[in-house]
Design a protein around this motif. Structure first.
Motif, PDB file in Angstrom:
ATOM      1  N   ARG A 242      40.606  40.568  47.437  1.00  0.00           N
ATOM      2  CA  ARG A 242      40.374  41.375  46.232  1.00  0.00           C
ATOM      3  C   ARG A 242      41.147  42.689  46.292  1.00  0.00           C
ATOM      4  NH1 ARG A 242      33.882  40.565  45.009  1.00  0.00           N
ATOM      5  NH2 ARG A 242      33.972  38.286  44.984  1.00  0.00           N
ATOM      6  N   LEU A 245      44.794  41.866  45.634  1.00  0.00           N
ATOM      7  CA  LEU A 245      45.015  41.612  44.210  1.00  0.00           C
ATOM      8  C   LEU A 245      45.013  42.923  43.437  1.00  0.00           C
ATOM      9  CD1 LEU A 245      45.270  39.657  41.786  1.00  0.00           C
ATOM     10  CD2 LEU A 245      42.771  39.658  41.674  1.00  0.00           C
ATOM     11  N   PRO A 284      37.053  39.084  40.152  1.00  0.00           N
ATOM     12  CA  PRO A 284      37.872  38.733  38.986  1.00  0.00           C
ATOM     13  C   PRO A 284      37.693  37.272  38.584  1.00  0.00           C
ATOM     14  CG  PRO A 284      39.206  38.645  40.956  1.00  0.00           C
ATOM     15  CD  PRO A 284      37.815  39.044  41.404  1.00  0.00           C
ATOM     16  N   HIS A 286      39.834  34.180  35.794  1.00  0.00           N
ATOM     17  CA  HIS A 286      41.114  33.890  35.137  1.00  0.00           C
ATOM     18  C   HIS A 286      41.249  34.645  33.820  1.00  0.00           C
ATOM     19  CE1 HIS A 286      44.148  31.644  32.814  1.00  0.00           C
ATOM     20  NE2 HIS A 286      44.660  31.316  34.003  1.00  0.00           N
ATOM     21  N   GLY A 289      42.061  38.310  34.532  1.00  0.00           N
ATOM     22  CA  GLY A 289      43.431  38.464  35.020  1.00  0.00           C
ATOM     23  C   GLY A 289      44.466  38.195  33.951  1.00  0.00           C
ATOM     24  N   THR A 293      47.220  40.990  32.779  1.00  0.00           N
ATOM     25  CA  THR A 293      48.646  40.772  32.997  1.00  0.00           C
ATOM     26  C   THR A 293      49.403  40.630  31.679  1.00  0.00           C
ATOM     27  OG1 THR A 293      48.183  38.396  33.260  1.00  0.00           O
ATOM     28  CG2 THR A 293      48.342  39.743  35.264  1.00  0.00           C
ATOM     29  N   LEU A 300      50.306  34.977  33.211  1.00  0.00           N
ATOM     30  CA  LEU A 300      49.668  34.670  34.485  1.00  0.00           C
ATOM     31  C   LEU A 300      49.880  33.221  34.890  1.00  0.00           C
ATOM     32  CD1 LEU A 300      47.763  35.458  36.831  1.00  0.00           C
ATOM     33  CD2 LEU A 300      45.836  34.894  35.331  1.00  0.00           C
ATOM     34  N   GLN A 309      46.738  34.455  44.218  1.00  0.00           N
ATOM     35  CA  GLN A 309      46.024  35.663  44.633  1.00  0.00           C
ATOM     36  C   GLN A 309      44.706  35.811  43.885  1.00  0.00           C
ATOM     37  OE1 GLN A 309      48.971  39.005  44.342  1.00  0.00           O
ATOM     38  NE2 GLN A 309      47.864  39.762  46.128  1.00  0.00           N
ATOM     39  N   LEU A 310      44.754  35.540  42.581  1.00  0.00           N
ATOM     40  CA  LEU A 310      43.556  35.638  41.754  1.00  0.00           C
ATOM     41  C   LEU A 310      42.507  34.622  42.194  1.00  0.00           C
ATOM     42  CD1 LEU A 310      42.113  36.823  39.257  1.00  0.00           C
ATOM     43  CD2 LEU A 310      43.265  35.090  37.878  1.00  0.00           C
ATOM     44  N   THR A 311      42.939  33.416  42.504  1.00  0.00           N
ATOM     45  CA  THR A 311      42.011  32.371  42.946  1.00  0.00           C
ATOM     46  C   THR A 311      41.311  32.769  44.238  1.00  0.00           C
ATOM     47  OG1 THR A 311      43.378  30.664  41.900  1.00  0.00           O
ATOM     48  CG2 THR A 311      41.807  29.942  43.572  1.00  0.00           C
TER      49      THR A 311
END
Length: 388
Positions: A242, A245, A284, A286, A289, A293, A300, A309-311
């Motif tokens: 986190r 990210l 976070p 999807h 994010g 972005t 994204l 990274q988000l996952t």
């Protein structure tokens, strides 16, 4: 309610007379709803409908304030002879259920909270671990805790006097004022662990009139800023993923030449939320994010490294269990602990500084299973197999 009344030859609008005291409620709700009525047309039935509508659209608290404004205006009208009865006195009581049922921290959550705060550099810098300990040990409001002075603490007896609160009225700055009712003035006996904490933070240089929990220069702390610090501390720093990210997203924002303010305005977010994301303190997803972005001109779904990274950052963390906590949850935790120990609602209300026991019961006590002895009593009453 444009009608006027006469007194010593002068015309006077009763709502205008109250405008100085309740400007927002009068301007935003009362005048638009009944400003065109003559005083005699403002019947109890009409006022009931108006206040019910205000409650539905603006909430029960606003409706209560509007009721007080209207009733005050009508009281003046009665006094000046324009009408004989105050219709505002007869409207239905405005009640509302709490938005959320009272929720208190469990013993495990309290331990996790203290562990999280003491391990968080920001929380320690903001002096939150000791403040949270004091609030859990007393059940006081955050403004009351910040108003306690050293001469009000008896370190030997383990007691603290609660007489004031810290507030920031509009146009007055930060002030220390008396509690809003005499019930709020109380002397509390501290649990041993809270008294030990105070003894540990008391130094030889502490003066009697110094706050127990001062700001960085030794003055009074702002309750709003302290709540914000606690929100940040309790927003989970869940993992290295986190934080990484957050650093990546901060770099993308700066690369796009944007500060936090315009980004937050574009997304309709408070700036605090963006700060929490960039410091790795929000779990976070999807949608979050992608929205962020997109503001930076990035798709994204077409950026696999960022998506990975988000996952990773979206994985659960132990500290996620604390994200719901606000300062009032500490107060509810204290009340619930006393309730579980067998204290009466009146005793708990006195500890919290509340005049009405009903508020304590409805708002501050976490609902427990119904009387445990009831099952045993019913078992003895109906234990004949031929009955059941």
């Amino acid at each position: 309610m444009g009608a006027t009344v006469r007194r010593t030859g002068r015309r006077r609008d009763t709502l205008t007379h109250l405008a100085r005291h309740q400007p927002a409620s009068l301007k935003n709700h009362v005048r638009p709803a009944i400003g065109e009525l003559h005083i005699g047309e403002a019947t109890t039935q009409r006022l009931d409908i108006v206040l019910a509508d205000i409650k539905n659209h603006a909430g029960a608290a606003t409706a209560r304030t509007c009721r007080a404004v209207i009733s005050g205006a009508m009281k003046l009208a009665v006094r000046y002879g324009a009408i004989t009865v105050n219709p505002g006195r007869e409207v239905d009581a405005i009640e509302a259920k709490p938005k959320n049922s009272p929720r208190a921290l469990t013993a495990k959550e309290v331990a996790l909270l203290q562990k999280t705060l003491t391990a968080d550099e920001h929380a320690v810098e903001a002096d939150l671990p000791d403040l949270v300990t004091f609030m859990l040990g007393t059940g006081v409001r955050i403004g009351e805790a910040l108003a306690v002075l050293w001469h009000q603490v008896d370190l030997e007896a383990g007691t603290a006097e609660i007489t004031h609160t810290i507030a920031r009225p509009p146009g007055e700055g930060l002030i220390r004022k008396t509690t809003k009712s005499r019930t709020g003035e109380r002397a509390l006996t501290l649990p041993s662990w809270a008294a030990a904490m105070l003894r540990g933070r008391h130094t030889a240089g502490s003066r009697p009139d110094d706050p127990v929990f001062p700001d960085t220069i030794g003055g009074y702390r702002d309750p709003s800023n302290t709540r914000r610090s606690l929100r940040i501390a309790l927003s989970p720093v869940g993992s290295t993923a986190r934080r990484e990210l957050g650093r990546t997203l901060r770099g993308l924002r700066r690369q796009a030449g944007l500060s936090r303010k315009p980004v937050a305005q574009t997304l309709g977010w408070p700036q605090t939320r963006l700060e929490l994301i960039e410091t790795g303190r929000i779990k976070p997803n999807h949608r979050l994010g992608s929205s962020l972005t997109k503001t930076y001109g990035i798709d994204l779904d077409n950026t696999p490294d960022l998506l990975a990274q988000l996952t990773d950052a979206a994985q659960p963390a132990e500290s996620d269990k604390l994200v719901w906590i606000r300062t009032h949850a500490l107060r509810k935790t204290t009340a619930t602990a006393l309730d579980q120990a067998g204290h009466t609602a009146r005793q708990i209300a006195d500890q919290l500084g509340q005049a009405k026991v009903s508020i304590t019961q409805d708002t501050y006590l976490h609902r427990q299973p119904a009387n445990p002895a009831a099952a045993q009593a019913l078992e003895h009453a109906f234990n004949d197999p031929d009955i059941i």
